[in-house]
Design an enzyme around this catalytic site. Structure first.
Site, short mmCIF file in Angstrom:
data_model
loop_
_atom_site.label_atom_id
_atom_site.label_comp_id
_atom_site.label_asym_id
_atom_site.label_seq_id
_atom_site.Cartn_x
_atom_site.Cartn_y
_atom_site.Cartn_z
N ALA A 37 65.29 66.20 36.38
CA ALA A 37 63.86 66.14 36.62
C ALA A 37 63.63 65.83 38.09
O ALA A 37 64.50 65.26 38.78
CB ALA A 37 63.24 65.06 35.74
N GLY A 95 67.90 65.95 33.30
CA GLY A 95 67.07 66.88 32.52
C GLY A 95 67.66 68.28 32.47
O GLY A 95 67.41 69.03 31.52
N GLU A 128 70.00 68.25 29.78
CA GLU A 128 69.23 68.15 28.54
C GLU A 128 68.60 69.50 28.14
O GLU A 128 68.51 69.82 26.96
CB GLU A 128 68.16 67.05 28.69
CG GLU A 128 68.81 65.67 28.72
CD GLU A 128 67.87 64.55 29.17
OE1 GLU A 128 67.11 64.75 30.14
OE2 GLU A 128 67.90 63.47 28.55
N GLU A 137 71.14 59.44 35.23
CA GLU A 137 69.88 58.69 35.36
C GLU A 137 70.11 57.21 35.65
O GLU A 137 69.30 56.56 36.31
CB GLU A 137 69.04 58.84 34.08
CG GLU A 137 68.43 60.23 33.88
CD GLU A 137 69.32 61.21 33.15
OE1 GLU A 137 70.54 60.97 33.04
OE2 GLU A 137 68.79 62.24 32.67
N1 CO8 Z 1 64.80 66.08 42.11
C1 CO8 Z 1 64.23 66.47 43.26
N2 CO8 Z 1 64.90 67.06 44.25
C2 CO8 Z 1 66.22 67.28 44.06
C3 CO8 Z 1 66.88 66.91 42.89
C4 CO8 Z 1 66.10 66.30 41.87
N3 CO8 Z 1 66.62 65.97 40.68
N4 CO8 Z 1 68.17 67.23 43.00
C5 CO8 Z 1 68.32 67.80 44.20
N5 CO8 Z 1 67.15 67.82 44.86
C6 CO8 Z 1 66.86 68.34 46.20
C7 CO8 Z 1 67.39 67.41 47.27
O1 CO8 Z 1 66.50 66.35 47.51
C8 CO8 Z 1 67.55 68.36 48.42
O2 CO8 Z 1 66.27 68.57 49.00
P1 CO8 Z 1 66.11 68.60 50.61
O3 CO8 Z 1 66.94 69.76 51.06
O4 CO8 Z 1 64.64 68.80 50.80
O5 CO8 Z 1 66.63 67.31 51.12
C9 CO8 Z 1 67.95 69.67 47.77
O6 CO8 Z 1 67.57 69.55 46.40
C10 CO8 Z 1 69.44 69.90 47.83
O7 CO8 Z 1 70.08 68.75 47.29
P2 CO8 Z 1 71.25 67.98 48.06
O8 CO8 Z 1 71.09 68.11 49.55
O9 CO8 Z 1 71.32 66.59 47.51
O10 CO8 Z 1 72.52 68.85 47.60
P3 CO8 Z 1 74.01 68.35 47.43
O11 CO8 Z 1 74.82 69.57 47.19
O12 CO8 Z 1 74.41 67.46 48.54
O13 CO8 Z 1 74.02 67.45 46.10
C11 CO8 Z 1 73.45 66.93 43.81
C12 CO8 Z 1 73.71 68.03 44.86
C13 CO8 Z 1 74.74 66.16 43.54
C14 CO8 Z 1 73.00 67.65 42.55
C15 CO8 Z 1 72.37 65.96 44.32
O14 CO8 Z 1 71.27 66.72 44.79
C16 CO8 Z 1 71.88 65.00 43.29
O15 CO8 Z 1 72.55 64.03 43.02
N6 CO8 Z 1 70.69 65.26 42.74
C17 CO8 Z 1 70.04 64.38 41.78
C18 CO8 Z 1 70.70 64.48 40.43
C19 CO8 Z 1 70.04 63.52 39.47
O16 CO8 Z 1 70.05 62.32 39.65
N7 CO8 Z 1 69.49 64.07 38.38
C20 CO8 Z 1 68.82 63.28 37.37
C21 CO8 Z 1 67.38 63.16 37.69
S1 CO8 Z 1 66.54 62.09 36.53
C22 CO8 Z 1 66.29 63.11 35.17
O17 CO8 Z 1 66.67 64.24 35.14
C23 CO8 Z 1 65.55 62.49 34.03
C24 CO8 Z 1 65.28 63.56 32.96
C25 CO8 Z 1 64.01 63.25 32.24
C26 CO8 Z 1 63.57 64.39 31.29
C27 CO8 Z 1 62.15 64.36 30.88
C28 CO8 Z 1 61.78 63.14 30.17
C29 CO8 Z 1 60.52 63.13 29.36
#
Ligand code: CO8
Length: 262
Positions: A69, A113, A116, A136
């Protein structure tokens, strides 16, 4: 008219087709927000309602199926607003309501998500680049759309706890060993593999496909005796279809079946 997904209809076997949905927010690694979930829901329902569509594939990019998400969107929320507005809660039930098979074709990150969404599909095929996880906990929250519920059903309690407590990622090989993923293929072949499934399923009776899906999903919702009874009722019900006569008749006549989906 969609902004966060790409939607295509691909020709399948005979007159049937299959739906193809690509999650498409590349700058945020397909992070899920309400507009994306709304579009996904609308596209799924449109395919589900289309008699020419046998099944639906959901995929992402080479780098990410979906990285979870949208964290930037979620960050400012407090409980009353998250609860009142149903933060990123829309259309998860739509995924469950779709009656045709939905295949997740996952390359790259399927996190939070994103994992999921994949688990809400009926089967997951993965590129060897796929990474699954429920990270998360690292953000101070827990999975919110099935990560603590579908993951243990798919991989067992111990591995689900491992993933959700540590937030570590699982590669495609481990995900296949654990039973989360049905097949792993080289990344370059992922879409061809999904196409192959689309071709295969579109050659079958839609009635039978829908009944398989409904009956397998029953296994998660009912005790064995009721699940078996449900399965037998559906098995017998399919004898009222023209496709049963056609399928069995074609076998006996040693020719390919031509299903009419009635
Ligand atoms: N949300 C928003 N932006 C994101 C997300 C995200 N989940 N993941 C990546 N991005 C963005 C980054 O901020 C980045 O943006 P920018 O270039 O503007 O800085 C761009 O995507 C590229 O990402 P990275 O530079 O971080 O790329 P890397 O290759 O270095 O890393 C990763 C990739 C490992 C995937 C890393 O981006 C990461 O850890 N992302 C977050 C993963 C995460 O924590 N996911 C869980 C989120 S919480 C969730 O999903 C709850 C679900 C709820 C469901 C609905 C409930 C009702």
């Amino acid at each position: 008219t969609y902004e966060n997904i790409l939607v295509e209809t691909r020709p399948g076997a005979g007159e049937m087709s299959y739906g193809w949905i690509t999650l498409n927010r590349p700058k945020a690694l397909n992070a899920l927000n309400d507009p994306l979930m709304d579009e996904l829901g609308a596209a799924l329902l449109a395919f589900d309602a289309d008699d020419r569509i046998a099944c639906i594939v959901i995929t992402g990019s080479e780098k990410a199926f979906a990285a979870g998400a949208d964290i930037a969107l979620m960050h400012p929320f407090d409980f009353p607003n998250a609860y009142r507005k149903g933060l990123i809660s829309r259309n998860w039930d739509t995924l469950r309501q779709v009656r045709k098979p939905v295949i997740a074709a996952v390359a790259g990150f399927a996190l939070g998500g994103g994992c999921e969404v994949a688990m809400a599909c009926d089967l997951i095929i993965a590129a060897d680049t796929a990474r699954f996880g429920q990270p998360e906990v690292k953000l101070g929250v827990i999975p919110g759309a099935g990560g603590t519920q579908r993951l243990p059903r798919a991989v067992g309690k111990s591995k689900a706890m491992d993933l959700a407590l540590t937030g570590r990622m699982m590669d495609a090989a481990e995900a296949e060993r654990a039973g989360l993923v049905a097949r792993v293929v080289p990344a370059a072949e992922l879409h061809a593999e999904a196409d192959k499934i689309g071709q295969t399923l579109s050659g079958y009776s839609t009635l039978a496909l829908m009944a398989v899906k409904e009956s397998v999903n029953r296994a998660y919702e009912s005790p064995l005796s009721e699940g078996l009874l449900f399965e037998r009722r559906l098995f017998h019900a399919l004898f009222s279809s023209a496709d049963q006569k056609e399928g069995m008749g074609a076998f006996l006549e040693k020719r390919p079946p031509k299903f009419t989906h009635f």
